[in-house]
Design a protein around this motif. Structure first.
Motif, mmCIF file in Angstrom:
data_model
loop_
_atom_site.group_PDB
_atom_site.id
_atom_site.type_symbol
_atom_site.label_atom_id
_atom_site.label_comp_id
_atom_site.label_asym_id
_atom_site.label_seq_id
_atom_site.Cartn_x
_atom_site.Cartn_y
_atom_site.Cartn_z
ATOM 1 N N GLN A 25 17.340 54.559 -32.846
ATOM 2 C CA GLN A 25 16.625 54.410 -31.575
ATOM 3 C C GLN A 25 16.201 52.966 -31.280
ATOM 4 O OE1 GLN A 25 16.536 56.146 -29.181
ATOM 5 N NE2 GLN A 25 14.583 56.546 -28.232
ATOM 6 N N TYR A 26 15.703 52.256 -32.309
ATOM 7 C CA TYR A 26 15.252 50.870 -32.047
ATOM 8 C C TYR A 26 16.409 49.968 -31.608
ATOM 9 C CZ TYR A 26 10.291 51.160 -33.162
ATOM 10 O OH TYR A 26 8.948 51.434 -33.109
ATOM 11 N N PRO A 27 17.534 49.917 -32.360
ATOM 12 C CA PRO A 27 18.623 49.051 -31.889
ATOM 13 C C PRO A 27 19.117 49.428 -30.493
ATOM 14 C CG PRO A 27 19.020 49.745 -34.151
ATOM 15 C CD PRO A 27 17.799 50.482 -33.692
ATOM 16 N N LEU A 47 21.488 57.745 -23.724
ATOM 17 C CA LEU A 47 21.409 58.028 -25.164
ATOM 18 C C LEU A 47 20.017 57.730 -25.697
ATOM 19 C CD1 LEU A 47 24.699 56.811 -26.861
ATOM 20 C CD2 LEU A 47 23.806 59.138 -26.653
ATOM 21 N N HIS A 48 19.434 56.572 -25.281
ATOM 22 C CA HIS A 48 18.091 56.194 -25.744
ATOM 23 C C HIS A 48 17.073 57.276 -25.348
ATOM 24 C CE1 HIS A 48 14.764 53.552 -26.834
ATOM 25 N NE2 HIS A 48 14.178 53.899 -25.703
ATOM 26 N N ILE A 49 17.161 57.712 -24.109
ATOM 27 C CA ILE A 49 16.219 58.730 -23.616
ATOM 28 C C ILE A 49 16.443 60.048 -24.365
ATOM 29 C CG2 ILE A 49 15.640 60.113 -21.575
ATOM 30 C CD1 ILE A 49 16.052 57.551 -19.893
ATOM 31 N N THR A 102 5.177 57.889 -23.455
ATOM 32 C CA THR A 102 5.198 56.790 -22.473
ATOM 33 C C THR A 102 6.630 56.532 -21.984
ATOM 34 O OG1 THR A 102 5.258 55.183 -24.274
ATOM 35 C CG2 THR A 102 3.109 55.563 -23.235
ATOM 36 N N GLY A 103 7.621 56.676 -22.890
ATOM 37 C CA GLY A 103 9.024 56.494 -22.493
ATOM 38 C C GLY A 103 9.423 57.527 -21.446
ATOM 39 N N TRP A 104 9.051 58.763 -21.698
ATOM 40 C CA TRP A 104 9.403 59.851 -20.770
ATOM 41 C C TRP A 104 8.702 59.647 -19.424
ATOM 42 C CZ3 TRP A 104 8.917 65.747 -22.420
ATOM 43 C CH2 TRP A 104 9.662 66.521 -21.534
ATOM 44 N N LEU A 105 7.418 59.229 -19.483
ATOM 45 C CA LEU A 105 6.682 58.967 -18.236
ATOM 46 C C LEU A 105 7.342 57.828 -17.462
ATOM 47 C CD1 LEU A 105 2.922 59.247 -19.259
ATOM 48 C CD2 LEU A 105 4.080 60.505 -17.433
ATOM 49 N N PHE A 106 7.770 56.799 -18.196
ATOM 50 C CA PHE A 106 8.393 55.646 -17.543
ATOM 51 C C PHE A 106 9.656 56.073 -16.799
ATOM 52 C CE2 PHE A 106 11.220 51.810 -17.971
ATOM 53 C CZ PHE A 106 10.672 51.153 -16.889
ATOM 54 N N ALA A 107 10.529 56.845 -17.505
ATOM 55 C CA ALA A 107 11.765 57.321 -16.866
ATOM 56 C C ALA A 107 11.411 58.177 -15.647
ATOM 57 C CB ALA A 107 12.601 58.118 -17.867
ATOM 58 N N GLY A 111 12.013 57.667 -11.266
ATOM 59 C CA GLY A 111 12.692 58.667 -10.436
ATOM 60 C C GLY A 111 14.150 58.834 -10.802
ATOM 61 N N TRP A 112 14.494 58.576 -12.084
ATOM 62 C CA TRP A 112 15.904 58.647 -12.490
ATOM 63 C C TRP A 112 16.370 60.081 -12.712
ATOM 64 C CZ3 TRP A 112 15.276 54.480 -16.811
ATOM 65 C CH2 TRP A 112 15.481 53.210 -16.237
ATOM 66 N N PRO A 113 17.616 60.380 -12.309
ATOM 67 C CA PRO A 113 18.191 61.662 -12.735
ATOM 68 C C PRO A 113 18.780 61.453 -14.133
ATOM 69 C CG PRO A 113 19.641 60.533 -11.177
ATOM 70 C CD PRO A 113 18.537 59.584 -11.490
ATOM 71 N N TRP A 139 3.162 49.827 -21.617
ATOM 72 C CA TRP A 139 2.608 50.676 -22.680
ATOM 73 C C TRP A 139 3.700 51.125 -23.644
ATOM 74 C CZ3 TRP A 139 -1.316 54.633 -20.131
ATOM 75 C CH2 TRP A 139 -2.339 53.908 -19.513
ATOM 76 N N HIS A 140 4.895 51.468 -23.079
ATOM 77 C CA HIS A 140 6.004 51.926 -23.935
ATOM 78 C C HIS A 140 6.392 50.800 -24.906
ATOM 79 C CE1 HIS A 140 9.425 54.268 -25.187
ATOM 80 N NE2 HIS A 140 10.293 53.370 -24.777
ATOM 81 N N GLN A 141 6.458 49.580 -24.373
ATOM 82 C CA GLN A 141 6.846 48.459 -25.245
ATOM 83 C C GLN A 141 5.758 48.181 -26.284
ATOM 84 O OE1 GLN A 141 8.456 45.066 -23.262
ATOM 85 N NE2 GLN A 141 9.639 46.282 -21.832
HETATM 86 C C1 HEM Z 1 10.191 56.880 -30.842
HETATM 87 C C2 HEM Z 1 10.983 56.830 -29.802
HETATM 88 C C3 HEM Z 1 11.273 55.571 -29.019
HETATM 89 C C4 HEM Z 1 11.366 54.269 -29.442
HETATM 90 C C5 HEM Z 1 11.175 53.725 -30.844
HETATM 91 C C6 HEM Z 1 11.676 53.462 -28.275
HETATM 92 C C7 HEM Z 1 11.839 52.092 -28.301
HETATM 93 C C8 HEM Z 1 12.195 51.327 -27.218
HETATM 94 C C9 HEM Z 1 12.463 49.925 -27.259
HETATM 95 C C10 HEM Z 1 12.404 49.046 -28.515
HETATM 96 C C11 HEM Z 1 12.776 49.523 -25.992
HETATM 97 C C12 HEM Z 1 13.135 48.103 -25.532
HETATM 98 C C13 HEM Z 1 11.906 47.434 -25.007
HETATM 99 C C14 HEM Z 1 12.161 45.999 -24.645
HETATM 100 O O1 HEM Z 1 13.038 45.745 -23.828
HETATM 101 O O2 HEM Z 1 11.458 45.150 -25.204
HETATM 102 C C15 HEM Z 1 12.700 50.681 -25.141
HETATM 103 C C16 HEM Z 1 12.936 50.684 -23.787
HETATM 104 C C17 HEM Z 1 12.981 51.818 -23.010
HETATM 105 N N1 HEM Z 1 12.722 53.113 -23.425
HETATM 106 FE FE1 HEM Z 1 12.236 53.686 -25.279
HETATM 107 N N2 HEM Z 1 11.772 54.278 -27.180
HETATM 108 C C18 HEM Z 1 11.543 55.574 -27.593
HETATM 109 C C19 HEM Z 1 11.555 56.715 -26.800
HETATM 110 C C20 HEM Z 1 11.837 56.733 -25.458
HETATM 111 C C21 HEM Z 1 11.847 57.930 -24.624
HETATM 112 C C22 HEM Z 1 11.495 59.351 -25.088
HETATM 113 C C23 HEM Z 1 12.182 57.542 -23.371
HETATM 114 C C24 HEM Z 1 12.358 58.354 -22.111
HETATM 115 C C25 HEM Z 1 12.369 59.673 -22.044
HETATM 116 C C26 HEM Z 1 12.371 56.098 -23.400
HETATM 117 C C27 HEM Z 1 12.702 55.318 -22.312
HETATM 118 C C28 HEM Z 1 12.864 53.963 -22.329
HETATM 119 C C29 HEM Z 1 13.215 53.179 -21.182
HETATM 120 C C30 HEM Z 1 13.454 53.732 -19.777
HETATM 121 C C31 HEM Z 1 13.304 51.839 -21.604
HETATM 122 C C32 HEM Z 1 13.664 50.610 -20.758
HETATM 123 C C33 HEM Z 1 12.422 49.838 -20.499
HETATM 124 C C34 HEM Z 1 12.662 48.361 -20.347
HETATM 125 O O3 HEM Z 1 13.779 47.899 -20.555
HETATM 126 O O4 HEM Z 1 11.686 47.693 -20.083
HETATM 127 N N3 HEM Z 1 12.151 55.635 -24.693
HETATM 128 N N4 HEM Z 1 12.341 51.774 -25.907
#
Ligand code: HEM
Ligand code: HEM
Length: 175
Positions: A25-27, A47-49, A102-107, A111-113, A139-141
């Protein structure tokens, strides 16, 4: 309920499965294309989502398992190590929850499908909002980095038990 003395097979499978998924997930999070206004999620983002939602489902199940099957800290540990290891473990659960939600909230705010592994549409948690999206992205970051630091501390502690204390703490989580 009396606490067990050892982690069972289910707890070990949950632990190592989530480690493996975070390792992917991190890479993917760092390497996927940066997002910009108006873009739709590509395959790497899907894939990340999808991996993120899978990690969320597993951590909820694992937390439920942990609460219903408590394990006592190793009795040979000094009190400060028992306390700090318990605190770090609960922090790990909390941070995985924080990153995934926070990731799920962000997506959702974008408004993404989005689909779950290209199979079925993923339910969204809210309606579109660009300003809320920007806040929750931060917050996600932040939660992602906080989890990364706490994982590093946890792994360093495990290494200290293998190479410095030379006790059997690592064996508790191995098959
Ligand atoms: C433990 C699980 C997760 C980890 C470790 C993780 C980690 C990360 C990392 C490292 C980035 C890149 C941030 C950056 O550009 O500095 C990222 C971006 C993102 N993640 Fe996650 N994530 C996780 C779960 C999720 C989930 C569940 C969702 C959505 C349902 C999600 C949606 C996104 C989105 C939309 C971005 C793009 C944000 C941006 O580029 O600013 N992530 N995530
Ligand atoms: C190579 C990486 C890792 C190693 C060597 C490792 C090792 C261990 C060991 C030996 C224990 C048992 C500690 C004890 O006896 O109390 C443990 C527990 C735990 N680990 Fe890890 N770990 C790793 C990665 C991770 C990651 C990435 C997470 C992120 C979620 C994590 C979360 C946990 C949690 C929450 C517990 C406590 C389990 C419980 O009591 O429910 N570990 N780990």
């Amino acid at each position: 309920m009396t606490d067990r003395l050892h982690y069972g097979t289910t707890a070990k499978i949950f632990h190592w499965l989530i480690v493996a998924l975070l390792f992917v997930q991190y890479p993917v999070g760092w390497l996927m294309p940066d997002i910009h206004r108006g873009m739709k999620p590509g395959d790497a983002m899907t894939l990340h989502i999808s991996f993120g939602i899978l990690i969320l489902m597993l951590i909820v199940l694992r937390l439920f398992w942990r609460i219903t099957h408590p394990v006592a800290p190793e009795s040979s540990l000094p009190p400060w190590q028992r306390l700090t290891s318990e605190a770090v473990h609960w922090l790990l659960y909390a941070l995985v929850l924080a990153v995934t939600v926070t990731g799920w909230l962000f997506a959702s705010f974008r408004g993404w499908p989005v689909s779950f592994f290209f199979l079925a549409p993923l339910p969204m948690l809210s309606s579109e909002s660009a300003s809320a999206g920007r806040t929750i992205d931060g917050w996600h970051q932040a939660a992602g980095w906080a989890l990364f630091v706490v994982i590093a501390i946890h792994v360093l502690a495990a290494m200290a038990h293998i190479f410095i204390y030379r006790d059997r703490i690592m064996q508790r989580m191995l098959p």
